[in-house]
Design a protein around this motif. Structure first.
Motif, PDB file in Angstrom:
ATOM      1  N   ALA A 109      40.150  10.609  93.261  1.00  0.00           N
ATOM      2  CA  ALA A 109      40.841  11.592  94.170  1.00  0.00           C
ATOM      3  C   ALA A 109      41.127  12.944  93.512  1.00  0.00           C
ATOM      4  N   GLN A 110      41.106  13.843  94.306  1.00  0.00           N
ATOM      5  CA  GLN A 110      41.133  15.130  93.720  1.00  0.00           C
ATOM      6  C   GLN A 110      42.511  15.724  93.370  1.00  0.00           C
ATOM      7  N   SER A 111      42.620  16.101  92.214  1.00  0.00           N
ATOM      8  CA  SER A 111      43.804  16.637  91.830  1.00  0.00           C
ATOM      9  C   SER A 111      44.012  17.842  90.745  1.00  0.00           C
ATOM     10  N   VAL A 112      44.900  18.625  90.669  1.00  0.00           N
ATOM     11  CA  VAL A 112      44.784  19.635  89.892  1.00  0.00           C
ATOM     12  C   VAL A 112      45.970  19.809  89.242  1.00  0.00           C
ATOM     13  N   ALA A 113      46.552  19.938  87.912  1.00  0.00           N
ATOM     14  CA  ALA A 113      47.539  20.071  87.287  1.00  0.00           C
ATOM     15  C   ALA A 113      47.834  21.565  86.534  1.00  0.00           C
ATOM     16  N   GLN A 114      48.848  21.888  86.742  1.00  0.00           N
ATOM     17  CA  GLN A 114      49.480  23.341  85.910  1.00  0.00           C
ATOM     18  C   GLN A 114      50.490  22.922  85.150  1.00  0.00           C
ATOM     19  N   PRO A 115      50.365  22.584  83.783  1.00  0.00           N
ATOM     20  CA  PRO A 115      51.501  22.016  83.012  1.00  0.00           C
ATOM     21  C   PRO A 115      52.492  22.986  82.810  1.00  0.00           C
ATOM     22  N   GLU A 116      52.191  24.236  82.965  1.00  0.00           N
ATOM     23  CA  GLU A 116      53.618  25.004  82.424  1.00  0.00           C
ATOM     24  C   GLU A 116      54.069  25.844  83.770  1.00  0.00           C
ATOM     25  N   ASP A 117      55.356  25.554  83.997  1.00  0.00           N
ATOM     26  CA  ASP A 117      56.051  26.132  85.204  1.00  0.00           C
ATOM     27  C   ASP A 117      56.116  27.712  84.919  1.00  0.00           C
ATOM     28  N   GLN A 118      56.371  27.996  83.824  1.00  0.00           N
ATOM     29  CA  GLN A 118      56.771  29.381  83.497  1.00  0.00           C
ATOM     30  C   GLN A 118      55.858  29.791  82.305  1.00  0.00           C
ATOM     31  N   VAL A 119      55.181  30.873  82.142  1.00  0.00           N
ATOM     32  CA  VAL A 119      54.781  31.475  81.111  1.00  0.00           C
ATOM     33  C   VAL A 119      55.495  32.844  80.620  1.00  0.00           C
ATOM     34  N   ASN A 120      55.581  33.158  79.569  1.00  0.00           N
ATOM     35  CA  ASN A 120      56.194  34.608  79.255  1.00  0.00           C
ATOM     36  C   ASN A 120      55.288  35.271  78.107  1.00  0.00           C
ATOM     37  N   VAL A 121      54.878  36.356  78.663  1.00  0.00           N
ATOM     38  CA  VAL A 121      54.115  37.160  77.385  1.00  0.00           C
ATOM     39  C   VAL A 121      54.555  38.484  77.195  1.00  0.00           C
ATOM     40  N   ALA A 122      54.195  39.197  76.073  1.00  0.00           N
ATOM     41  CA  ALA A 122      54.615  40.684  75.671  1.00  0.00           C
ATOM     42  C   ALA A 122      53.514  41.292  76.377  1.00  0.00           C
ATOM     43  N   GLU A 123      53.780  42.485  76.826  1.00  0.00           N
ATOM     44  CA  GLU A 123      52.920  43.225  77.459  1.00  0.00           C
ATOM     45  C   GLU A 123      51.916  43.750  76.345  1.00  0.00           C
ATOM     46  N   GLY A 124      50.684  43.803  76.573  1.00  0.00           N
ATOM     47  CA  GLY A 124      49.403  44.089  75.750  1.00  0.00           C
ATOM     48  C   GLY A 124      48.943  43.140  74.910  1.00  0.00           C
ATOM     49  N   ASN A 125      49.717  41.617  75.181  1.00  0.00           N
ATOM     50  CA  ASN A 125      49.175  40.654  74.409  1.00  0.00           C
ATOM     51  C   ASN A 125      48.337  39.761  75.244  1.00  0.00           C
ATOM     52  N   PRO A 126      47.383  38.822  74.684  1.00  0.00           N
ATOM     53  CA  PRO A 126      46.489  38.084  75.437  1.00  0.00           C
ATOM     54  C   PRO A 126      47.602  37.118  76.610  1.00  0.00           C
ATOM     55  N   LEU A 127      47.001  36.911  77.401  1.00  0.00           N
ATOM     56  CA  LEU A 127      47.574  35.541  78.336  1.00  0.00           C
ATOM     57  C   LEU A 127      46.755  34.586  78.522  1.00  0.00           C
ATOM     58  N   SER A 149      34.068  19.142  79.639  1.00  0.00           N
ATOM     59  CA  SER A 149      34.291  18.046  78.890  1.00  0.00           C
ATOM     60  C   SER A 149      36.103  17.861  78.823  1.00  0.00           C
ATOM     61  N   GLN A 150      36.662  18.969  78.882  1.00  0.00           N
ATOM     62  CA  GLN A 150      37.995  18.994  78.785  1.00  0.00           C
ATOM     63  C   GLN A 150      38.822  19.025  80.445  1.00  0.00           C
ATOM     64  N   THR A 151      37.719  19.170  81.351  1.00  0.00           N
ATOM     65  CA  THR A 151      38.144  19.057  82.663  1.00  0.00           C
ATOM     66  C   THR A 151      39.309  20.323  82.825  1.00  0.00           C
ATOM     67  N   SER A 152      39.076  21.405  82.316  1.00  0.00           N
ATOM     68  CA  SER A 152      40.022  22.629  82.248  1.00  0.00           C
ATOM     69  C   SER A 152      39.504  23.786  82.852  1.00  0.00           C
ATOM     70  N   PHE A 153      40.167  24.637  83.368  1.00  0.00           N
ATOM     71  CA  PHE A 153      39.946  25.911  84.038  1.00  0.00           C
ATOM     72  C   PHE A 153      41.024  26.812  83.986  1.00  0.00           C
ATOM     73  N   HIS A 154      41.084  27.194  82.552  1.00  0.00           N
ATOM     74  CA  HIS A 154      42.274  28.209  82.390  1.00  0.00           C
ATOM     75  C   HIS A 154      41.925  29.594  82.540  1.00  0.00           C
ATOM     76  N   LEU A 155      43.002  30.331  83.258  1.00  0.00           N
ATOM     77  CA  LEU A 155      42.891  31.553  83.352  1.00  0.00           C
ATOM     78  C   LEU A 155      43.381  32.731  82.194  1.00  0.00           C
ATOM     79  N   LYS A 156      42.820  33.513  82.060  1.00  0.00           N
ATOM     80  CA  LYS A 156      42.789  34.434  80.710  1.00  0.00           C
ATOM     81  C   LYS A 156      42.821  35.850  81.110  1.00  0.00           C
ATOM     82  N   LYS A 157      43.521  36.807  80.399  1.00  0.00           N
ATOM     83  CA  LYS A 157      43.217  38.106  80.244  1.00  0.00           C
ATOM     84  C   LYS A 157      43.381  38.809  78.986  1.00  0.00           C
TER      85      LYS A 157
END
Lengths: 115, 116
Positions: free
Chosen positions: B1-19, B70-78
């Motif tokens: 069955a298809q499923s998707v997990a976002q393991p973090e409810d909250q992510v905090n990052v400082a402006e200018g840092n990578p996320l 291989s890690q079945t991941s699709f992480h979003l980055k900036k």
């Protein structure tokens, strides 16, 4: 640009009232969807439609019904509103025929409060 | 069955840092993967998608995502976060084949807060 509109941004209704939420899309999409969004639960599919007058239950259809009399319009009906139906309701549409037909286009949402 | 997990409810990052906002998935067949963003009291806006091709997908507002089979991941980055990136982010994968409608299965969402 695809445009999906919803009839109300905010709605307050009383317990037991019949509630209609309207959704209109202007891209001639075959598929339309109704979701509810609650904190920590993500989006849960209520009902969807893949053609005029065709509808199918999603994951949480209890307490809801839908109507699709015209291709561009998909209505969500709460037959007798209850407080546990207080939520954000999102409508979406997608094309059946494009290569990336999984991509959905969302309306702005209706925040419904049932008191 | 298809499923998707976002393991973090909250992510905090400082402006200018990578996320990075994380997403892992489970799907049979070819994965169709999406990222959407939601600003307060608004609908979801499409950011980017992976269907086939390059593993690094570029999207709107300077966001990109890396498909890792291989890690079945699709992480979003900036590379450099902006305060205006603060929003709720949803990962989605093609849903179960049900009827004629192509559905999406959504993760529970990750609230990104960029601190000035």
């Amino acid at each position: 640009d695809v445009k999906v509109t919803q009839s109300s941004r905010y709605l307050v209704k009383r317990t037991g009232e019949k509630v209609f939420l309207e959704c209109v899309q202007d891209m001639d999409h075959e598929n339309m969807f109704w979701y509810r969004q609650d904190p920590g639960l993500g989006l849960r599919l209520i009902y969807f439609s893949y053609d005029v007058k065709m509808k199918e239950k999603g994951d949480i259809p209890e307490g809801y019904s839908v109507s699709r009399e015209k291709k561009e319009r998909f209505s969500l009906i709460l037959e007798s509103a209850s407080t546990n139906q207080t939520s954000m309701y999102l409508c979406a549409s997608s094309s059946l025929w494009t290569e990336d037909g999984y991509q959905q286009y969302f309306g702005p949402g209706t925040r419904l409060t049932v008191t | 069955a298809q499923s998707v997990a976002q393991p973090e409810d909250q992510v905090n990052v400082a402006e200018g840092n990578p996320l990075t906002v994380k997403c892992t998935y489970s799907v049979s067949g070819n994965p169709y993967l999406f990222w959407y963003v939601q600003y307060p009291n608004r609908g979801l806006q499409f950011l980017l998608k992976y269907i086939t091709g390059d593993n690094l997908v570029k999207g709107s507002y300077g966001f990109e995502a890396e498909f890792n089979k291989s890690q079945t991941s699709f992480h979003l980055k900036k590379p450099s976060a902006l305060v205006s990136d603060s929003a709720l982010y949803f990962c989605a994968v093609k849903g179960p084949l049900r009827g004629s409608a192509r559905q999406l299965t959504f993760g529970s969402g990750t609230q990104l807060t960029v601190l000035p």
